[in-house]
Design a protein around this motif. Structure first.
Motif, PDB file in Angstrom:
ATOM      1  N   ALA A  41       0.838  -1.201   0.000  1.00  0.00           N
ATOM      2  CA  ALA A  41       0.000   0.000   0.000  1.00  0.00           C
ATOM      3  C   ALA A  41       0.870   1.247   0.000  1.00  0.00           C
ATOM      4  O   ALA A  41       1.988   1.236   0.513  1.00  0.00           O
ATOM      5  N   ARG A  42       0.333   2.296  -0.589  1.00  0.00           N
ATOM      6  CA  ARG A  42       0.936   3.632  -0.536  1.00  0.00           C
ATOM      7  C   ARG A  42      -0.020   4.517   0.244  1.00  0.00           C
ATOM      8  O   ARG A  42      -1.241   4.395   0.099  1.00  0.00           O
ATOM      9  N   PHE A  43       0.543   5.417   1.040  1.00  0.00           N
ATOM     10  CA  PHE A  43      -0.268   6.314   1.868  1.00  0.00           C
ATOM     11  C   PHE A  43      -0.032   7.753   1.441  1.00  0.00           C
ATOM     12  O   PHE A  43       1.100   8.137   1.133  1.00  0.00           O
ATOM     13  N   TYR A  44      -1.115   8.532   1.424  1.00  0.00           N
ATOM     14  CA  TYR A  44      -1.046   9.943   1.054  1.00  0.00           C
ATOM     15  C   TYR A  44      -1.736  10.762   2.140  1.00  0.00           C
ATOM     16  O   TYR A  44      -2.910  10.532   2.441  1.00  0.00           O
ATOM     17  N   LEU A  45      -1.003  11.702   2.715  1.00  0.00           N
ATOM     18  CA  LEU A  45      -1.501  12.576   3.770  1.00  0.00           C
ATOM     19  C   LEU A  45      -1.899  13.908   3.139  1.00  0.00           C
ATOM     20  O   LEU A  45      -1.105  14.516   2.408  1.00  0.00           O
ATOM     21  N   CYS A  46      -3.125  14.363   3.409  1.00  0.00           N
ATOM     22  CA  CYS A  46      -3.610  15.589   2.784  1.00  0.00           C
ATOM     23  C   CYS A  46      -4.703  16.228   3.645  1.00  0.00           C
ATOM     24  O   CYS A  46      -5.128  15.668   4.653  1.00  0.00           O
ATOM     25  N   ASP A  47      -5.164  17.391   3.208  1.00  0.00           N
ATOM     26  CA  ASP A  47      -6.258  18.058   3.913  1.00  0.00           C
ATOM     27  C   ASP A  47      -7.585  17.352   3.680  1.00  0.00           C
ATOM     28  O   ASP A  47      -8.394  17.207   4.581  1.00  0.00           O
ATOM     29  N   ASP A  48      -7.815  16.913   2.428  1.00  0.00           N
ATOM     30  CA  ASP A  48      -9.087  16.274   2.104  1.00  0.00           C
ATOM     31  C   ASP A  48      -8.932  15.398   0.866  1.00  0.00           C
ATOM     32  O   ASP A  48      -8.039  15.605   0.046  1.00  0.00           O
ATOM     33  N   VAL A  49      -9.821  14.413   0.737  1.00  0.00           N
ATOM     34  CA  VAL A  49      -9.867  13.526  -0.427  1.00  0.00           C
ATOM     35  C   VAL A  49     -11.270  13.592  -0.994  1.00  0.00           C
ATOM     36  O   VAL A  49     -12.251  13.464  -0.267  1.00  0.00           O
ATOM     37  N   ARG A  50     -11.368  13.798  -2.292  1.00  0.00           N
ATOM     38  CA  ARG A  50     -12.665  13.800  -2.975  1.00  0.00           C
ATOM     39  C   ARG A  50     -12.688  12.663  -3.976  1.00  0.00           C
ATOM     40  O   ARG A  50     -11.750  12.479  -4.749  1.00  0.00           O
ATOM     41  N   THR A  51     -13.758  11.905  -3.971  1.00  0.00           N
ATOM     42  CA  THR A  51     -13.911  10.818  -4.936  1.00  0.00           C
ATOM     43  C   THR A  51     -14.671  11.352  -6.131  1.00  0.00           C
ATOM     44  O   THR A  51     -15.774  11.879  -5.996  1.00  0.00           O
ATOM     45  N   GLU A  52     -14.075  11.216  -7.299  1.00  0.00           N
ATOM     46  CA  GLU A  52     -14.658  11.737  -8.533  1.00  0.00           C
ATOM     47  C   GLU A  52     -15.499  10.668  -9.216  1.00  0.00           C
ATOM     48  O   GLU A  52     -15.398   9.481  -8.916  1.00  0.00           O
ATOM     49  N   VAL A  53     -16.310  11.106 -10.167  1.00  0.00           N
ATOM     50  CA  VAL A  53     -17.066  10.173 -10.996  1.00  0.00           C
ATOM     51  C   VAL A  53     -16.043   9.299 -11.727  1.00  0.00           C
ATOM     52  O   VAL A  53     -15.042   9.788 -12.231  1.00  0.00           O
ATOM     53  N   GLY A  54     -16.264   8.012 -11.747  1.00  0.00           N
ATOM     54  CA  GLY A  54     -15.314   7.109 -12.382  1.00  0.00           C
ATOM     55  C   GLY A  54     -14.310   6.527 -11.398  1.00  0.00           C
ATOM     56  O   GLY A  54     -13.451   5.753 -11.782  1.00  0.00           O
ATOM     57  N   GLY A  55     -14.391   6.929 -10.122  1.00  0.00           N
ATOM     58  CA  GLY A  55     -13.554   6.328  -9.103  1.00  0.00           C
ATOM     59  C   GLY A  55     -12.215   6.983  -8.823  1.00  0.00           C
ATOM     60  O   GLY A  55     -11.500   6.549  -7.930  1.00  0.00           O
TER      61      GLY A  55
END
Length: 152
Positions: A10-24
């Motif tokens: 697995a790879r991990f990404y630290l951020c303020d927010d994650v948005r799931t777009e149409v198409g995944g």
């Protein structure tokens, strides 16, 4: 036919927010590329035992190499002193076909007893994936970014 495949990396990404777009697809907002969140505090750098560091929060996206079927996740988050901030939080992922699988978690608002290295663990059927990130203090005081709260 195989009905379940457990990810191996697995790879991990630290951020303020994650948005799931149409198409995944996932859009990461405010990525912390060095795995470090820097906060400002008034003159007292280290919290006293009866206080906590409290701020708006963050998100973590986990991109697994591959998976298939219904995957049950267990999530743990620990402070630098080993204190469990989140223990045994359950989540499910469903992968219809063999391929990469992503999972994101939001921690809003967020409180922790101290600055330093925090540990985020995701387990899938006994396979554990571990990520470490830093919460550090900046000597600059940016108003409204971090607050001290009293713990009961």
């Amino acid at each position: 036919m195989v009905d379940k495949i457990i990810p191996q990396s697995a790879r991990f990404y630290l951020c303020d927010d994650v948005r799931t777009e149409v198409g995944g697809k996932s859009t990461l907002i405010g990525l912390y590329p060095n795995d470090e969140i820097t906060l400002s505090r008034p003159a007292a750098v280290e919290p006293e035992p009866a206080t906590a560091i409290f701020f708006e929060g963050f998100s973590i996206l986990v991109a697994f190499d591959r998976g298939l079927g219904e995957l049950e996740l267990l999530i743990d988050l620990k402070a630098p002193n080993g204190q469990s901030l989140i223990t045994g939080q359950k989540a499910k992922l469903k992968a219809e076909k063999i391929g990469p699988v992503t999972f994101s978690a939001r921690f809003r608002p967020f409180a922790t007893p101290e600055f330093g290295e925090h540990t985020y663990e995701v387990s899938i059927d006994g396979t554990k994936f571990t990520y470490r990130f830093q919460l550090v203090h900046s000597p600059q005081d940016i108003e409204g970014q971090a607050h001290k709260i009293e713990l009961a």
